[in-house]
Design a protein around this motif. Structure first.
Motif, PDB file in Angstrom:
ATOM      1  N   LEU A 344       0.871  -1.063   0.200  1.00  0.00           N
ATOM      2  CA  LEU A 344       0.059  -0.015   0.156  1.00  0.00           C
ATOM      3  C   LEU A 344       0.933   1.215   0.066  1.00  0.00           C
ATOM      4  O   LEU A 344       1.800   1.336   0.968  1.00  0.00           O
ATOM      5  CB  LEU A 344      -0.636   0.077   1.280  1.00  0.00           C
ATOM      6  N   THR A 346       1.617   5.390  -0.173  1.00  0.00           N
ATOM      7  CA  THR A 346       0.942   6.691   0.225  1.00  0.00           C
ATOM      8  C   THR A 346       2.255   7.698   0.034  1.00  0.00           C
ATOM      9  O   THR A 346       3.312   7.324   0.019  1.00  0.00           O
ATOM     10  CB  THR A 346       0.313   6.809   1.450  1.00  0.00           C
ATOM     11  N   LEU A 349       2.345   8.447   6.040  1.00  0.00           N
ATOM     12  CA  LEU A 349       1.214   8.035   6.757  1.00  0.00           C
ATOM     13  C   LEU A 349       0.928   8.610   8.144  1.00  0.00           C
ATOM     14  O   LEU A 349       1.673   9.009   9.083  1.00  0.00           O
ATOM     15  CB  LEU A 349       1.544   6.245   7.383  1.00  0.00           C
ATOM     16  N   SER A 355      -4.883   8.285   4.765  1.00  0.00           N
ATOM     17  CA  SER A 355      -4.157   7.502   5.729  1.00  0.00           C
ATOM     18  C   SER A 355      -5.003   6.455   6.151  1.00  0.00           C
ATOM     19  O   SER A 355      -4.813   5.467   6.751  1.00  0.00           O
ATOM     20  CB  SER A 355      -3.218   8.031   6.844  1.00  0.00           C
ATOM     21  N   LEU A 358      -6.221   3.867   4.066  1.00  0.00           N
ATOM     22  CA  LEU A 358      -5.166   2.860   3.711  1.00  0.00           C
ATOM     23  C   LEU A 358      -5.164   1.826   4.981  1.00  0.00           C
ATOM     24  O   LEU A 358      -4.767   0.813   4.833  1.00  0.00           O
ATOM     25  CB  LEU A 358      -3.907   3.811   3.622  1.00  0.00           C
ATOM     26  N   GLN A 361      -7.681  -0.652   5.097  1.00  0.00           N
ATOM     27  CA  GLN A 361      -7.368  -1.421   3.867  1.00  0.00           C
ATOM     28  C   GLN A 361      -6.594  -2.646   4.309  1.00  0.00           C
ATOM     29  O   GLN A 361      -6.598  -3.802   4.315  1.00  0.00           O
ATOM     30  CB  GLN A 361      -6.789  -0.792   2.866  1.00  0.00           C
ATOM     31  N   VAL A 374       3.298  -1.281   3.974  1.00  0.00           N
ATOM     32  CA  VAL A 374       2.915   0.134   3.635  1.00  0.00           C
ATOM     33  C   VAL A 374       4.193   0.840   3.414  1.00  0.00           C
ATOM     34  O   VAL A 374       5.333   0.762   3.996  1.00  0.00           O
ATOM     35  CB  VAL A 374       2.231   0.871   4.873  1.00  0.00           C
ATOM     36  N   HIS A 422      -2.039   4.850  -3.586  1.00  0.00           N
ATOM     37  CA  HIS A 422      -3.080   5.757  -3.111  1.00  0.00           C
ATOM     38  C   HIS A 422      -2.656   7.366  -3.743  1.00  0.00           C
ATOM     39  O   HIS A 422      -3.444   8.343  -3.026  1.00  0.00           O
ATOM     40  CB  HIS A 422      -3.305   5.865  -1.675  1.00  0.00           C
ATOM     41  N   TRP A 447      -5.476   4.149  -6.897  1.00  0.00           N
ATOM     42  CA  TRP A 447      -6.775   4.484  -6.094  1.00  0.00           C
ATOM     43  C   TRP A 447      -6.916   5.832  -5.953  1.00  0.00           C
ATOM     44  O   TRP A 447      -6.127   6.561  -5.424  1.00  0.00           O
ATOM     45  CB  TRP A 447      -6.683   3.720  -4.506  1.00  0.00           C
ATOM     46  N   HIS A 449      -8.902   9.364  -4.636  1.00  0.00           N
ATOM     47  CA  HIS A 449      -9.626   9.639  -3.501  1.00  0.00           C
ATOM     48  C   HIS A 449     -10.535  10.968  -3.464  1.00  0.00           C
ATOM     49  O   HIS A 449     -10.751  11.473  -2.485  1.00  0.00           O
ATOM     50  CB  HIS A 449      -8.528   9.880  -2.205  1.00  0.00           C
ATOM     51  N   TYR A 694     -11.933  -5.797  -1.064  1.00  0.00           N
ATOM     52  CA  TYR A 694     -10.585  -5.497  -1.281  1.00  0.00           C
ATOM     53  C   TYR A 694      -9.937  -6.753  -1.685  1.00  0.00           C
ATOM     54  O   TYR A 694      -8.972  -6.374  -2.507  1.00  0.00           O
ATOM     55  CB  TYR A 694     -10.081  -5.098   0.150  1.00  0.00           C
TER      56      TYR A 694
END
Length: 783
Positions: A344, A346, A349, A355, A358, A361, A374, A422, A447, A449, A694
């Motif tokens: 995952l 990002t 975080l 976040s 995430l 998920q 992550v 993300h 993904w 948002h 998911y």
């Protein structure tokens, strides 16, 4: 006796018969009479020489120098400079013009400042006679004055910026030009990009630069070699020869370095300029090549430059071309191999927002039996936000190429099968990361948002990037069916929607039995979120308060949330006082946990003024506590569709929203109906089996109802929304960054990087300071 010229106008010409007369006329029309026009005919095969000869006969200031064979404009300029009698030189191409006062104005500045270089503005004229545009903006001077050899070099050839070497943008001291040519072989011929090598050496030798904003040169884009289509391998070879041009001065740079004020800075500037040319050639081949020529053109490119330099040059200066360079395979769906490990991705975080999604998920995927990692691409994550049982990695590298390699290493070391990225809507470089992940056998799911209109509202090109690079993604996940419709209408068929997971507060609230009592007289309203003005339009709450006051409503509107970017609770309250509703509309800062729930329960209704959202969780959270929702319409939100607990008015209609609040909350029966509908709607937001969803995402087995086919009604709604957001884009027209902003940004980045270690340690102890840290990062332009 012939007067000594004070400015020599050097014109390298080749087969310019059609445009040359106008160019020479512009030189002769100078308000400064003491000029000479040196026309260097590079063995033209048309009537160019005859045109020049006619002017020579008419005006003694015009001189003709003829090359016996074609030696490129690089050699033609050399001949002109060696023949020049003046102390200063202007360059003029045979298809462009100087404005009448160009020589007089530039010379006056040069003499006044004793500058080696005088920069000035340029007008770019396209084939249709139009002027302006992004290219013209890029050609304008960026610095008023640069003193010292290092300052001139770094100002004209800044590291990490595409190198520009157009000689016709400057007045030069003749001696500096001759010194630059003296560093190079006498027989050097440069067919392509023949100006930048000379310009770089001049920048390395000059000690003072000044500029003026006036546009003294008229450049005709597309008349010469600019804008040509690559329709043959010969044309491709011509484009690629630009790399040989910049390579040709390496020995000169090495010879100059020991004599330069900062030898390493000179070498670094050269390497940056060279890589920028490699990246430029790569992008030109990709952008301009006929489809039948592209493969051969790229093969020839690899004969001239190493694969490492091509990738690095493209990544640093033209990153979009990496997909074309490295991605020749068709779209590949998820499910081509068993999925055991999921990454995952990002930026940082934290708690809340992206976040929080995430983290949820990660929780569901862990429960489903997957190994989860992550990865934060930036520093500053909150260690407490890492979900239990999840591996966490922060990228260490700073340069894009190094970060891409680090990404590939992580995918390999953690045996990643699927990446869920993300940041697809928020960064330009996700395709490169997807490319590197695929090279290690991992598919990437993008993904989104926010609603698909967000990039239009932000005034950026993220939508085009997603569409153009969609084949790097195995799946594109959005938050609503309307988003899916947009992408499918744009040719991205592997798009689907998945709702965001519930927050802990939403889950806890739905589990309770909530009953709201209609207000009697006084009304308590509430809003919570971060004080982000651009998307949440928080100050619209003040306008709603003003309208409620006009309706003589007895109310209080409590605004809850952390300061964000340019808007703080202090500024908000000051504006509320200025609008004379300071007693009724009050920002109280952030609240968490039981304090937030208590503030929500004390309210009679939730008010929202957002202009764009992807999945506004606060709506569901408010409804779970039994609050009716009064909002500006966001018709794409799945949360508000078939939701009888929501009262919506058109965007910006504060008066209309105030009327609805006044009327509904004065009607106990209507209030009870809305409150009951809110509770019911909140329960529906929890109706999804998120673990199954998911799993379907990473396995490529989402049910078809999550990827509906677009309808005409979707297209109509999308067209209206796109126009709406385009017209309201807050940054529309702000396409050029001034050098002062760049300088401030780079200084801010350095300050932020220096303070980051201490800051992270402080935030670990005092998490409540995170909003302030976010604002400080914005002030320093360090994002």
């Amino acid at each position: 006796m012939k007067p000594v010229p004070v400015v020599s106008i050097v014109m390298p010409v080749f087969n310019d018969e059609a445009t040359l007369a106008a160019s020479i006329e512009s030189a002769l029309a100078q308000t400064l009479p003491d000029v000479e026009i040196i026309c260097v005919d590079d063995a033209s095969t048309d009537g160019t020489a005859a045109v020049i000869a006619d002017f020579v006969a008419r005006d003694p200031r015009v001189r003709l120098v003829q090359q016996e064979r074609n030696l490129s404009a690089f050699q033609a300029r050399r001949a002109g400079i060696l023949a020049a009698e003046a102390d200063y030189v202007l360059f003029l191409d045979g298809d462009d013009e100087l404005v009448p006062h160009a020589a007089e104005r530039a010379l006056a500045v040069a003499r006044e400042s004793d500058a080696d270089l005088v920069g000035f503005g340029v007008t770019v004229i396209d084939k249709n006679g139009h002027t302006g545009g992004s290219y013209e903006r890029r050609l304008q001077p960026r610095h008023e004055r640069l003193d010292g050899a290092l300052a001139v070099l770094e100002g004209l050839f800044p590291l990490g910026t595409p190198a520009q070497g157009q000689l016709w943008r400057f007045l030069f001291r003749t001696s500096v030009l001759r010194d630059a040519y003296a560093e190079l072989p006498d027989d050097l011929v440069l067919p392509r990009v023949n100006d930048l090598p000379l310009m770089f050496l001049v920048a390395a030798l000059a000690t003072r630069y000044v500029s003026i904003e006036e546009k003294l040169y008229r450049y005709h884009f597309g008349r010469g070699g600019s804008g040509q289509v690559v329709d043959s391998i010969e044309r491709a070879e011509f484009y690629v020869s630009a790399i040989r041009s910049i390579d040709s001065i390496r020995a000169a740079v090495d010879a100059l370095a020991p004599r330069h004020a900062d030898p390493q800075a000179l070498r670094d500037a050269y390497e940056s300029a060279r890589l920028s040319i490699v990246g430029y050639v790569t992008s030109q081949l990709i952008d301009r090549s006929d489809s039948t020529v592209l493969d051969a053109a790229l093969a020839h490119l690899h004969e001239v430059a190493s694969a490492h330099d091509i990738i690095q040059g493209a990544a640093r200066f033209y990153p979009r071309v990496l997909t074309v360079l490295k991605f020749h395979t068709p779209w590949q769906p998820v499910g081509h191999r068993p999925v055991r490990s999921v990454l995952l991705a990002t930026s940082t975080l934290r708690t809340g927002g992206v976040s929080a999604v995430l983290a949820s998920q990660a929780h569901y995927l862990r429960e489903a039996g997957y190994r989860v990692t992550v990865v934060a691409r930036s520093k500053g994550s909150d260690p407490k936000a890492v979900p239990p049982g999840v591996e966490f990695v922060e990228l260490e590298a700073r340069e894009l190429v190094d970060r891409m390699q680090e990404w590939a290493d992580i995918c390999r070391e953690h045996e990643i099968d699927v990446v869920i990225d993300h940041q697809v809507l928020y960064t330009r470089y996700w395709p490169e990361f997807a490319l590197m992940a695929r090279s290690e056998g991992a598919a990437t799911v993008g993904w989104l948002h926010n609603f698909v209109g967000r990039p239009i509202y932000d005034g950026n090109d993220r939508l085009s990037l997603i569409e153009q690079c969609s084949n790097t993604l195995a799946q594109l996940i959005t938050l609503s069916p309307l988003d899916v419709a947009y992408f499918k209408l744009r040719g991205v068929q592997h798009a689907a929607f998945v709702p965001n997971p519930p927050s802990p507060m939403l889950q806890a609230s739905v589990a309770q039995q909530v009953t709201k009592v209609p207000p009697a007289g006084h009304i308590e309203l509430v809003w919570w979120g971060r004080l982000e003005q651009r998307t949440k339009q928080v100050t619209e709450l003040i306008e709603i308060g003003v309208q409620l006051r006009k309706l003589s409503v007895d109310f209080r509107l409590t605004v809850i949330g952390p300061d964000w970017d340019t808007l703080t609770a202090k500024k908000f309250n000051a504006e509320a006082r200025r609008r004379r509703v300071g007693e009724q509309v009050v920002a109280i800062g952030p609240r968490h946990g039981d304090q937030l729930v208590a503030a929500i329960d004390a309210a009679d209704a939730f008010v929202s003024t957002s202009i764009i959202e992807g999945y506004q969780l606060t709506i569901a959270e408010a409804q779970a506590r039994g609050l009716p929702v009064f909002m500006y319409e966001l018709r794409w939100l799945t949360l508000v569709q078939d939701n009888d607990g929501v009262v919506a008015v058109r965007q910006g209609d504060a008066a209309g929203l105030a009327r609805q609040i006044s009327e509904v909350l004065a009607d106990p029966q209507r209030y009870r109906e809305l409150s009951d509908a809110s509770v019911k709607a909140a329960g529906q937001a929890l109706a999804y089996d998120f673990a199954a969803l998911y799993t379907g995402v990473v396995e490529g087995t989402l049910p078809p109802e999550f990827s509906p086919a677009p309808a005409l009604e979707d297209a109509q709604q999308l067209l209206g929304l796109m126009v709406f957001f385009a017209e309201r884009a807050p940054h529309r027209g702000r396409e050029q960054t001034t050098q002062s902003a760049v300088d401030q940004s780079s200084l801010g980045v350095r300050v932020w990087q220096s303070a980051a270690p201490l800051g992270r340690a402080t935030l670990e102890r005092v998490p409540g300071l995170r909003p302030l840290a976010h604002r400080a990062k914005g002030w320093l332009r360090a994002r």
